[in-house]
Scaffold this motif. Structure first.
Motif, PDB file in Angstrom:
ATOM      1  N   LEU A   1       0.848  -1.285   0.037  1.00 40.26           N
ATOM      2  CA  LEU A   1       0.033  -0.112   0.008  1.00 40.26           C
ATOM      3  C   LEU A   1       0.763   1.382  -0.031  1.00 40.26           C
ATOM      4  CD1 LEU A   1      -2.527  -1.114   3.011  1.00 40.26           C
ATOM      5  CD2 LEU A   1      -2.969  -1.298   0.591  1.00 40.26           C
ATOM      6  N   SER A   2       0.125   2.363  -0.095  1.00 41.93           N
ATOM      7  CA  SER A   2       0.823   3.667   0.126  1.00 41.93           C
ATOM      8  C   SER A   2      -0.057   4.601   0.564  1.00 41.93           C
ATOM      9  CB  SER A   2       1.186   4.351  -1.498  1.00 41.93           C
ATOM     10  OG  SER A   2      -0.045   4.678  -1.985  1.00 41.93           O
ATOM     11  N   ARG A   3       0.256   6.031   1.088  1.00 46.16           N
ATOM     12  CA  ARG A   3      -0.527   6.676   1.676  1.00 46.16           C
ATOM     13  C   ARG A   3      -1.793   7.116   0.979  1.00 46.16           C
ATOM     14  NH1 ARG A   3       2.002  10.812   5.971  1.00 46.16           N
ATOM     15  NH2 ARG A   3       4.188   9.567   6.370  1.00 46.16           N
ATOM     16  N   THR A   4      -1.702   7.062  -0.335  1.00 41.39           N
ATOM     17  CA  THR A   4      -2.852   7.285  -0.808  1.00 41.39           C
ATOM     18  C   THR A   4      -3.934   5.969  -0.696  1.00 41.39           C
ATOM     19  OG1 THR A   4      -2.040   6.386  -2.968  1.00 41.39           O
ATOM     20  CG2 THR A   4      -1.775   8.673  -2.836  1.00 41.39           C
ATOM     21  N   ASP A   5      -3.555   4.947  -0.366  1.00 39.45           N
ATOM     22  CA  ASP A   5      -4.712   3.951  -0.266  1.00 39.45           C
ATOM     23  C   ASP A   5      -5.166   3.782   1.231  1.00 39.45           C
ATOM     24  OD1 ASP A   5      -3.974   2.813  -2.772  1.00 39.45           O
ATOM     25  OD2 ASP A   5      -2.028   2.119  -2.052  1.00 39.45           O
ATOM     26  N   ILE A   6      -4.703   4.533   2.276  1.00 40.77           N
ATOM     27  CA  ILE A   6      -5.531   4.585   3.502  1.00 40.77           C
ATOM     28  C   ILE A   6      -5.851   5.903   3.830  1.00 40.77           C
ATOM     29  CG2 ILE A   6      -3.840   2.741   4.069  1.00 40.77           C
ATOM     30  CD1 ILE A   6      -2.268   4.911   5.739  1.00 40.77           C
ATOM     31  N   TYR A   7      -6.759   6.097   4.889  1.00 35.85           N
ATOM     32  CA  TYR A   7      -7.125   7.333   5.503  1.00 35.85           C
ATOM     33  C   TYR A   7      -6.039   7.711   6.708  1.00 35.85           C
ATOM     34  CZ  TYR A   7      -9.864  11.425   6.858  1.00 35.85           C
ATOM     35  OH  TYR A   7     -10.311  12.434   7.371  1.00 35.85           O
ATOM     36  N   LEU A   8      -5.325   8.553   6.809  1.00 37.18           N
ATOM     37  CA  LEU A   8      -4.481   8.971   8.024  1.00 37.18           C
ATOM     38  C   LEU A   8      -4.925  10.215   8.665  1.00 37.18           C
ATOM     39  CD1 LEU A   8      -1.972   8.013   9.670  1.00 37.18           C
ATOM     40  CD2 LEU A   8      -0.550   9.303   7.835  1.00 37.18           C
ATOM     41  N   THR A   9      -4.993  10.015  10.083  1.00 32.69           N
ATOM     42  CA  THR A   9      -5.669  11.152  10.755  1.00 32.69           C
ATOM     43  C   THR A   9      -4.866  11.336  12.044  1.00 32.69           C
ATOM     44  OG1 THR A   9      -7.452  12.654  11.053  1.00 32.69           O
ATOM     45  CG2 THR A   9      -7.540  10.359  11.618  1.00 32.69           C
ATOM     46  N   HIS A  10      -4.987  12.621  12.873  1.00 30.83           N
ATOM     47  CA  HIS A  10      -4.619  12.722  14.185  1.00 30.83           C
ATOM     48  C   HIS A  10      -5.899  12.561  15.024  1.00 30.83           C
ATOM     49  CE1 HIS A  10      -1.287  15.098  12.373  1.00 30.83           C
ATOM     50  NE2 HIS A  10      -0.649  13.999  13.031  1.00 30.83           N
TER      51      HIS A  10
ATOM     52  N   PRO B   1     -15.004  14.004  19.136  1.00 29.17           N
ATOM     53  CA  PRO B   1     -16.169  13.997  18.275  1.00 29.17           C
ATOM     54  C   PRO B   1     -15.950  14.398  16.788  1.00 29.17           C
ATOM     55  CG  PRO B   1     -16.410  15.522  20.277  1.00 29.17           C
ATOM     56  CD  PRO B   1     -15.191  15.091  20.275  1.00 29.17           C
ATOM     57  N   ILE B   2     -14.729  15.268  16.623  1.00 30.08           N
ATOM     58  CA  ILE B   2     -14.262  15.300  15.125  1.00 30.08           C
ATOM     59  C   ILE B   2     -13.688  13.966  14.739  1.00 30.08           C
ATOM     60  CG2 ILE B   2     -12.554  16.233  13.713  1.00 30.08           C
ATOM     61  CD1 ILE B   2     -14.401  18.447  14.928  1.00 30.08           C
ATOM     62  N   LEU B   3     -12.872  13.296  15.454  1.00 28.42           N
ATOM     63  CA  LEU B   3     -12.764  11.845  14.912  1.00 28.42           C
ATOM     64  C   LEU B   3     -13.721  10.792  14.559  1.00 28.42           C
ATOM     65  CD1 LEU B   3     -10.180  10.020  14.211  1.00 28.42           C
ATOM     66  CD2 LEU B   3     -10.040   9.191  16.507  1.00 28.42           C
ATOM     67  N   ARG B   4     -14.747  10.943  15.549  1.00 26.50           N
ATOM     68  CA  ARG B   4     -15.809  10.198  15.388  1.00 26.50           C
ATOM     69  C   ARG B   4     -16.484  10.315  14.162  1.00 26.50           C
ATOM     70  NH1 ARG B   4     -21.315  10.977  15.920  1.00 26.50           N
ATOM     71  NH2 ARG B   4     -22.562   8.962  16.082  1.00 26.50           N
ATOM     72  N   GLU B   5     -16.644  11.843  13.737  1.00 27.18           N
ATOM     73  CA  GLU B   5     -17.342  12.090  12.411  1.00 27.18           C
ATOM     74  C   GLU B   5     -16.575  11.458  11.241  1.00 27.18           C
ATOM     75  OE1 GLU B   5     -20.678  13.842  10.718  1.00 27.18           O
ATOM     76  OE2 GLU B   5     -20.278  13.609  12.761  1.00 27.18           O
ATOM     77  N   GLU B   6     -15.177  11.743  11.484  1.00 22.37           N
ATOM     78  CA  GLU B   6     -14.451  10.969  10.427  1.00 22.37           C
ATOM     79  C   GLU B   6     -14.689   9.578  10.108  1.00 22.37           C
ATOM     80  OE1 GLU B   6     -10.159  13.033  10.002  1.00 22.37           O
ATOM     81  OE2 GLU B   6     -10.585  13.016  12.164  1.00 22.37           O
ATOM     82  N   ILE B   7     -14.725   8.965  11.214  1.00 20.54           N
ATOM     83  CA  ILE B   7     -14.888   7.399  11.019  1.00 20.54           C
ATOM     84  C   ILE B   7     -16.142   7.109  10.537  1.00 20.54           C
ATOM     85  CG2 ILE B   7     -15.118   5.304  12.312  1.00 20.54           C
ATOM     86  CD1 ILE B   7     -13.188   6.200  14.272  1.00 20.54           C
ATOM     87  N   MET B   8     -17.056   8.007  10.922  1.00 18.12           N
ATOM     88  CA  MET B   8     -18.701   7.779  10.323  1.00 18.12           C
ATOM     89  C   MET B   8     -18.573   8.115   8.724  1.00 18.12           C
ATOM     90  SD  MET B   8     -20.431   6.557  12.673  1.00 18.12           S
ATOM     91  CE  MET B   8     -18.844   5.970  13.064  1.00 18.12           C
ATOM     92  N   LEU B   9     -17.732   9.308   8.249  1.00 17.59           N
ATOM     93  CA  LEU B   9     -17.836   9.594   6.926  1.00 17.59           C
ATOM     94  C   LEU B   9     -16.911   8.518   6.103  1.00 17.59           C
ATOM     95  CD1 LEU B   9     -17.539  13.211   7.330  1.00 17.59           C
ATOM     96  CD2 LEU B   9     -19.731  12.262   6.624  1.00 17.59           C
ATOM     97  N   VAL B  10     -16.008   8.396   6.450  1.00 11.72           N
ATOM     98  CA  VAL B  10     -15.120   7.276   5.821  1.00 11.72           C
ATOM     99  C   VAL B  10     -15.456   5.935   5.735  1.00 11.72           C
ATOM    100  CG1 VAL B  10     -12.580   6.376   5.733  1.00 11.72           C
ATOM    101  CG2 VAL B  10     -12.931   8.630   6.224  1.00 11.72           C
ATOM    102  N   ARG B  11     -16.029   5.283   6.848  1.00 12.47           N
ATOM    103  CA  ARG B  11     -16.616   4.035   7.191  1.00 12.47           C
ATOM    104  C   ARG B  11     -15.576   2.979   6.743  1.00 12.47           C
ATOM    105  NH1 ARG B  11     -22.261   4.627   3.998  1.00 12.47           N
ATOM    106  NH2 ARG B  11     -21.022   5.754   2.612  1.00 12.47           N
ATOM    107  N   PRO B  12     -14.331   2.908   7.336  1.00 12.90           N
ATOM    108  CA  PRO B  12     -13.521   1.865   6.958  1.00 12.90           C
ATOM    109  C   PRO B  12     -13.802   0.668   7.525  1.00 12.90           C
ATOM    110  CG  PRO B  12     -12.834   3.287   8.920  1.00 12.90           C
ATOM    111  CD  PRO B  12     -14.001   3.875   8.525  1.00 12.90           C
ATOM    112  N   LYS B  13     -13.055  -0.348   6.933  1.00  8.65           N
ATOM    113  CA  LYS B  13     -13.325  -1.778   7.619  1.00  8.65           C
ATOM    114  C   LYS B  13     -12.621  -1.862   8.693  1.00  8.65           C
ATOM    115  CE  LYS B  13     -14.159  -3.865   2.917  1.00  8.65           C
ATOM    116  NZ  LYS B  13     -13.680  -4.743   1.921  1.00  8.65           N
ATOM    117  N   VAL B  14     -11.695  -1.154   9.048  1.00  9.05           N
ATOM    118  CA  VAL B  14     -10.878  -1.519  10.326  1.00  9.05           C
ATOM    119  C   VAL B  14     -10.291   0.056  10.443  1.00  9.05           C
ATOM    120  CG1 VAL B  14      -8.861  -2.364   8.908  1.00  9.05           C
ATOM    121  CG2 VAL B  14      -9.110  -2.558  11.190  1.00  9.05           C
ATOM    122  N   VAL B  15     -10.150   0.223  11.784  1.00  8.37           N
ATOM    123  CA  VAL B  15      -9.469   1.546  12.439  1.00  8.37           C
ATOM    124  C   VAL B  15      -8.124   0.972  12.948  1.00  8.37           C
ATOM    125  CG1 VAL B  15      -9.298   3.640  13.962  1.00  8.37           C
ATOM    126  CG2 VAL B  15     -11.217   3.010  12.641  1.00  8.37           C
ATOM    127  N   VAL B  16      -7.115   1.630  12.673  1.00  5.44           N
ATOM    128  CA  VAL B  16      -5.690   1.426  13.253  1.00  5.44           C
ATOM    129  C   VAL B  16      -5.208   2.114  14.417  1.00  5.44           C
ATOM    130  CG1 VAL B  16      -3.354   0.649  13.185  1.00  5.44           C
ATOM    131  CG2 VAL B  16      -5.009  -0.034  11.351  1.00  5.44           C
TER     132      VAL B  16
END
Length: 322
Positions: free
Chosen positions: A189-198, A226-241
């Motif tokens: 993978l590369s960074r363009t294949d994942i969603y990376l956030t703080h 709450p900001i991070l939660r909103e990101e997770i709800m919008l991206v809807r990933p199969k897994v969060v690391v």
């Protein structure tokens, strides 16, 4: 650590240790006595009193001085000593009497746009002026939001921006970012294949701050969640690391549970599987192949959860040579 260093240099040294994830350090008994005095002075000042006189409290097991009527005793048990000293290093005044109002984790944001990409862009703009965040004087002024694909199957979360991230405007820059890039490459993978956030979108501030960083406080994490939660709800990933103990503590609300007790299995937060592993910065500090294998085993489980193919070569990375 010696007690002979000036106070500001000693505190800067301890903050530097915290920024590298070191929460325990050997100190002389003389230095411990001085640190205990700092903690108790902070308590007195928070109650509106003066700092303590020259004398310092005895260590555990010795006779304590008489209590002052109407005031809490000036004693510091080992747990409180560690917690309050960490608060001082993080810029939080210990011993205060006012409780800050708890922020709901499920805040509803009025985001513009129809697609997830448009809503994430709206969320990014909201972070710049969102009152609960901007009213915190303990954070700096330059937000570092996220990078990567808003439709990624894998979302990675690290703690907060540092110097490199603030300068480059992307999560996990500098040497830690290079280690992440190598880890992603091994996954195909590369960074363009994942969603990376703080977890926290602004670099935590320090007095006279130049290159030094600090981890975010519990309050900074609470306001940012709450900001991070909103990101997770919008991206809807199969897994969060969760990359590192601080990210894991914020996402899972796991308190002081050590990272070693959280990794090795899947958890659930915000209706999403969460895998906890070490921050890439940890891999910069160890040459232990067995520790690198632990991180790689976590990544193999993440790849399986995301439905990615795994080769036999990948499965054998960091295993002992036969």
């Amino acid at each position: 650590m010696s007690a002979g260093l000036p106070q500001h240099l000693t505190l800067d040294y301890l903050r530097a240790l915290l920024s590298r994830g070191v929460e325990k350090a050997a100190v002389t008994e003389e230095a411990r006595t001085v640190l205990r005095k700092w903690v108790m002075d902070a308590r007195r000042i928070a109650r509106g009193g003066p700092p303590s006189p020259v004398s310092v409290p005895p260590v555990s097991g010795e006779t304590q001085p008489p209590e002052i009527p109407g005031q809490p005793p000036d004693s510091v048990d080992e747990v409180s000593f560690g917690n309050e000293l960490r608060d001082i290093l993080n810029g939080v005044q210990p011993g205060g009497t006012e409780e800050e109002a708890a922020l709901p984790r499920h805040i509803s944001f009025a985001l513009e746009g129809e697609t997830e990409e448009e809503k994430l862009s709206s969320l990014r703009e909201l972070v710049v002026n969102w009152p609960p965040l901007r009213s915190m004087e303990s954070l700096r002024d330059t937000p570092v939001f996220s990078s990567g694909s808003p439709r990624a199957d894998i979302m990675m979360v690290t703690d907060a921006p540092g110097l490199y991230e603030e300068k480059q405007g992307i999560p996990l820059a500098g040497p830690s970012g290079q280690k992440l890039d190598a880890m992603l490459k091994a996954m195909g993978l590369s960074r363009t294949d994942i969603y990376l956030t703080h977890l926290v979108k602004y670099r935590p501030a320090l007095p006279r701050q130049l290159t030094n960083n600090r981890p975010p406080t519990d309050r900074e994490i609470e306001v940012s969640l709450p900001i991070l939660r909103e990101e997770i709800m919008l991206v809807r990933p199969k897994v969060v690391v969760a990359l590192g103990a601080i990210a894991a503590r914020g996402i899972l609300q796991s308190g002081e549970t050590p990272l070693s007790a959280l990794r090795g299995t899947f958890h659930t937060a915000f209706d999403t599987p969460v895998r906890v592993t070490y921050n890439p910065s940890y891999l910069l500090r160890t040459e232990d192949i067995s520790e690198k294998r632990k991180v790689w085993e976590d990544m193999l489980c993440v790849m399986e959860q995301a439905g990615l193919p795994i080769s036999e070569k990948q499965r054998s990375y960091f295993l002992p040579k036969k």
